[in-house]
Design an enzyme around this catalytic site. Sequence first.
Site, PDB file in Angstrom:
ATOM      1  N   HIS A   1      33.647  39.557  37.275  1.00  0.00           N
ATOM      2  CA  HIS A   1      33.813  38.490  38.247  1.00  0.00           C
ATOM      3  C   HIS A   1      33.058  38.792  39.540  1.00  0.00           C
ATOM      4  O   HIS A   1      32.849  39.947  39.899  1.00  0.00           O
ATOM      5  CB  HIS A   1      35.296  38.298  38.582  1.00  0.00           C
ATOM      6  CG  HIS A   1      36.081  37.725  37.456  1.00  0.00           C
ATOM      7  ND1 HIS A   1      37.427  37.960  37.289  1.00  0.00           N
ATOM      8  CD2 HIS A   1      35.716  36.931  36.417  1.00  0.00           C
ATOM      9  CE1 HIS A   1      37.859  37.329  36.205  1.00  0.00           C
ATOM     10  NE2 HIS A   1      36.839  36.697  35.668  1.00  0.00           N
TER      11      HIS A   1
ATOM     12  N   GLU B   1      42.767  42.954  39.363  1.00  0.00           N
ATOM     13  CA  GLU B   1      41.533  43.675  39.080  1.00  0.00           C
ATOM     14  C   GLU B   1      40.983  44.249  40.376  1.00  0.00           C
ATOM     15  O   GLU B   1      41.536  44.020  41.453  1.00  0.00           O
ATOM     16  CB  GLU B   1      40.506  42.767  38.400  1.00  0.00           C
ATOM     17  CG  GLU B   1      40.071  41.574  39.225  1.00  0.00           C
ATOM     18  CD  GLU B   1      39.158  40.627  38.446  1.00  0.00           C
ATOM     19  OE1 GLU B   1      39.218  40.597  37.205  1.00  0.00           O
ATOM     20  OE2 GLU B   1      38.382  39.904  39.096  1.00  0.00           O
TER      21      GLU B   1
END
Length: 294
Positions: free
Chosen positions: A249, A211
């Site tokens: 996140h 990511e």
Amino acid sequence: MILVNENSKLIVQGLTGKTGRFHAEISQQYGTKIVAGVTPGRGGEEVLGVPIFDTVAEAREQTGGNVSVVFVPPPAAADAITEAAAAGVELVVTITEGIPPADMVKTKQAIKALGNNTRLVGPNCPGVISPAAKVRVGILPPAIFQPGNVGVISRSGTLTYETVAQLAANGYYPSTCLGIGGDPVVGMGFIDVLEEFENDPETKGVVLIGEIGGDAEQRAAYYFRDHMTKPLVAYVTGVNAPPGKRMGHAGAIVAGKGGSAKEKIATFNECGVPTALSPTTIGEVAAKTFEGKF
């Protein structure tokens, strides 16, 4: 399989809590050997037929537990990790989200200073599962896992499950699946796990889910190019993520050169790693890459 196997004996730090008990029961039903729980001040009690100890050291001495999973609230989680490492636990898997990065930096330094080869997975991760050994450490949903020979490593929890489902739809299943965690400071990184998979005779190919944020994916791509013989497939989420905005996140933020999904994908392509451009094609790209190679 890597990190856990039939000889894994699990200590649950926080077994007396709601979340710890809930997931421990699922792991127990799956076949995981849970030998102890740890909650300070609750020693002598029993949960799910498992004895509770006040300290990890006592739990390890009495039961031989060699793997720990941390379901401890953020303010105390870093100390719980350090305690497990100091007790000589071989693998500590930390599910807790929201541990301050400064605490994790100190914890990693403390583990290194101990020099006892304790390995840390997480924090803020779904854990580790090896279907052939029936070992589940964390919160991964066991119903979707069957034994296989593809290693799966991810920074994302939900995309881990999607990847496993897509692999299964194409006839491939995990040897071991784990999430390394989405926080800025984590234990084992992509390279650490890729090395484990490369040396694991039961793993024939690997799928990596990355990511935005940081350069871990680029470093993993170069490691693959220079050190791996097994096929690797990648997917990087966040192609449309705007710079400076955190996406999900704590570590998923494009804050400098090299942190965007497009830059990571370019590096994977440069290093010869087939890369899915959509989460819906991960299984297809993996099947095409793995076909005829194992």
